[in-house]
Design an enzyme around this catalytic site. Structure first.
Site, PDB file in Angstrom:
ATOM      1  N   SER A 135      89.904  50.958  34.492  1.00  0.00           N
ATOM      2  CA  SER A 135      90.356  50.624  35.836  1.00  0.00           C
ATOM      3  C   SER A 135      90.587  51.895  36.655  1.00  0.00           C
ATOM      4  CB  SER A 135      91.594  49.730  35.736  1.00  0.00           C
ATOM      5  OG  SER A 135      91.910  49.143  36.972  1.00  0.00           O
ATOM      6  N   ASP A 161      85.276  39.518  37.566  1.00  0.00           N
ATOM      7  CA  ASP A 161      86.357  40.470  37.832  1.00  0.00           C
ATOM      8  C   ASP A 161      86.743  40.405  39.309  1.00  0.00           C
ATOM      9  OD1 ASP A 161      87.969  42.730  38.224  1.00  0.00           O
ATOM     10  OD2 ASP A 161      86.900  43.876  36.692  1.00  0.00           O
ATOM     11  N   HIS A 186      89.071  41.194  34.757  1.00  0.00           N
ATOM     12  CA  HIS A 186      89.351  42.628  34.772  1.00  0.00           C
ATOM     13  C   HIS A 186      89.903  43.144  33.441  1.00  0.00           C
ATOM     14  CE1 HIS A 186      89.725  46.322  37.046  1.00  0.00           C
ATOM     15  NE2 HIS A 186      90.974  46.479  36.657  1.00  0.00           N
TER      16      HIS A 186
END
Length: 200
Positions: A100, A150, A181
């Site tokens: 991320s 996502d 995600h």
């Protein structure tokens, strides 16, 4: 930068970069799973957002503060250079493993500096910055782990990042998951198998 270093037995060094709210310990187990023999360098982001560590500021969800991104990317590069001297590891064998926000700063390293990394595993990254000339990444191995659903990193965003990397010469691969995600065990296994083939 606040970090943890675990010495390994091989020449490879995994630069572990956490997601928003994480810390330098978050990806140690993932790093050891990917390469049990590598040195591990877990780094904590030096920006705080509502008390949560990040690697650079953002203006809103999915909108990066690009000026801060450039500054923080340079800081991370300088830190890696210094850490190589401090811990006596091979600077030319650093492979980023980011999730991320950590994947985004790793991608930013690639977008700004030639030969800054030996390779990269990017779990759920976004395009870090647009409108700049990218360095030559000829043959650079890059793994992109992406979720088809996502909500933060859309399919289009993942494909755009792949094109940027590919068009700059990188040997990039995208591995799609059916989820969102989150970083799944299956994705970690795919990253490990990719690593065994791509990083020599």
């Amino acid at each position: 930068m606040k970090h943890i270093y675990e010495k390994g037995t091989s020449d490879n060094v995994l630069l572990l970069l956490h997601g928003t709210g994480g810390n330098e310990h978050d990806l140690l187990s993932l790093g050891r799973f990917i390469d049990p023999d590598a040195h591990l360098l877990g780094v904590r982001g030096s920006v705080l957002e509502n008390g949560m560590p990040r690697f650079f500021k953002r203006l809103s969800e999915g909108v990066f503060d690009e000026k801060d991104l450039v500054v923080r990317t340079r800081e991370l590069k300088d830190f890696i250079d210094e850490a190589a001297e401090t811990h006596q590891f091979n600077r030319g064998r650093v492979i980023a493993v980011g999730y991320s926000n950590g994947a985004n700063i790793a991608a930013s390293l690639l977008f700004h500096y030639k030969d800054v990394l030996k390779g990269a595993i990017l779990h759920h990254p976004m395009v870090p910055i647009r409108g700049i000339e990218l360095p030559d990444m000829a043959g650079l191995p890059v793994f992109i782990g992406a979720g088809k659903y996502d909500p933060l990193c859309t399919k289009e965003e993942s494909e755009e990042l792949y094109r940027y990397l590919r068009d700059s010469g990188a040997s990039a691969s995208v591995y799609w998951q059916d989820g969102g995600h989150q970083l799944t065990q299956h994705e970690a296994e795919q990253a490990r198998e990719w690593y065994k083939e791509a990083i020599v």
